[in-house]
Write a protein that holds these residues in place. Structure first.
Motif, PDB file in Angstrom:
ATOM      1  N   CYS A  35     -41.957  51.676  74.906  1.00  0.00           N
ATOM      2  CA  CYS A  35     -41.473  50.313  75.124  1.00  0.00           C
ATOM      3  C   CYS A  35     -40.369  50.339  76.172  1.00  0.00           C
ATOM      4  CB  CYS A  35     -40.979  49.681  73.828  1.00  0.00           C
ATOM      5  SG  CYS A  35     -39.505  50.421  73.132  1.00  0.00           S
ATOM      6  N   ASN A  36     -40.066  49.189  76.709  1.00  0.00           N
ATOM      7  CA  ASN A  36     -38.964  49.021  77.645  1.00  0.00           C
ATOM      8  C   ASN A  36     -37.664  49.222  76.876  1.00  0.00           C
ATOM      9  OD1 ASN A  36     -36.796  47.244  78.850  1.00  0.00           O
ATOM     10  ND2 ASN A  36     -38.319  47.173  80.472  1.00  0.00           N
ATOM     11  N   CYS A  61     -42.059  49.750  87.651  1.00  0.00           N
ATOM     12  CA  CYS A  61     -43.088  49.042  86.910  1.00  0.00           C
ATOM     13  C   CYS A  61     -43.908  48.122  87.809  1.00  0.00           C
ATOM     14  CB  CYS A  61     -42.426  48.248  85.784  1.00  0.00           C
ATOM     15  SG  CYS A  61     -43.568  47.494  84.659  1.00  0.00           S
ATOM     16  N   LEU A  68     -37.579  49.709  85.699  1.00  0.00           N
ATOM     17  CA  LEU A  68     -37.384  49.606  84.259  1.00  0.00           C
ATOM     18  C   LEU A  68     -37.352  50.985  83.621  1.00  0.00           C
ATOM     19  CD1 LEU A  68     -39.836  46.675  83.452  1.00  0.00           C
ATOM     20  CD2 LEU A  68     -37.361  46.578  83.625  1.00  0.00           C
ATOM     21  N   ASN A  70     -38.260  53.195  80.421  1.00  0.00           N
ATOM     22  CA  ASN A  70     -39.133  53.215  79.256  1.00  0.00           C
ATOM     23  C   ASN A  70     -38.628  54.239  78.258  1.00  0.00           C
ATOM     24  OD1 ASN A  70     -41.006  51.348  80.365  1.00  0.00           O
ATOM     25  ND2 ASN A  70     -41.798  52.975  81.641  1.00  0.00           N
TER      26      ASN A  70
END
Length: 84
Positions: A35-36, A61, A68, A70
């Motif tokens: 997830c971010n 991304c 971003l 992750n």
């Protein structure tokens, strides 16, 4: 998940069912989630179903140049079955 349906446990229930299917039906050895880093809800869900934070990854991304970060989580089959 749409905001109207958040905080009812649907995310944890879904993640639990996915782990169960992966380990029991597909006989997976390891399941990985991502997830971010700003998505605290997804991060919490993965931790609540027994997944451990594994690593961070800086990524560009979709070529948008937003860089971003992750977060990866994982759980091994032996960890999953031990907690059952």
């Amino acid at each position: 998940m749409l905001p109207d349906y958040q905080k009812f446990g649907y995310g944890i229930e879904s993640a639990s069912l996915l782990l169960k299917f992966g380990f029991q039906n597909l006989k997976a050895h390891k399941i990985v989630g991502m997830c971010n880093s700003e998505n605290l809800g997804s991060s919490r869900i993965m931790q609540k179903v027994g997944m451990c934070r594994e690593e961070f990854s800086e990524k560009n991304c979709f070529g948008m140049g937003n860089g971003l970060t992750n977060i990866f989580f994982s759980i091994l089959d032996k960890e999953y079955f031990y907690n059952k």
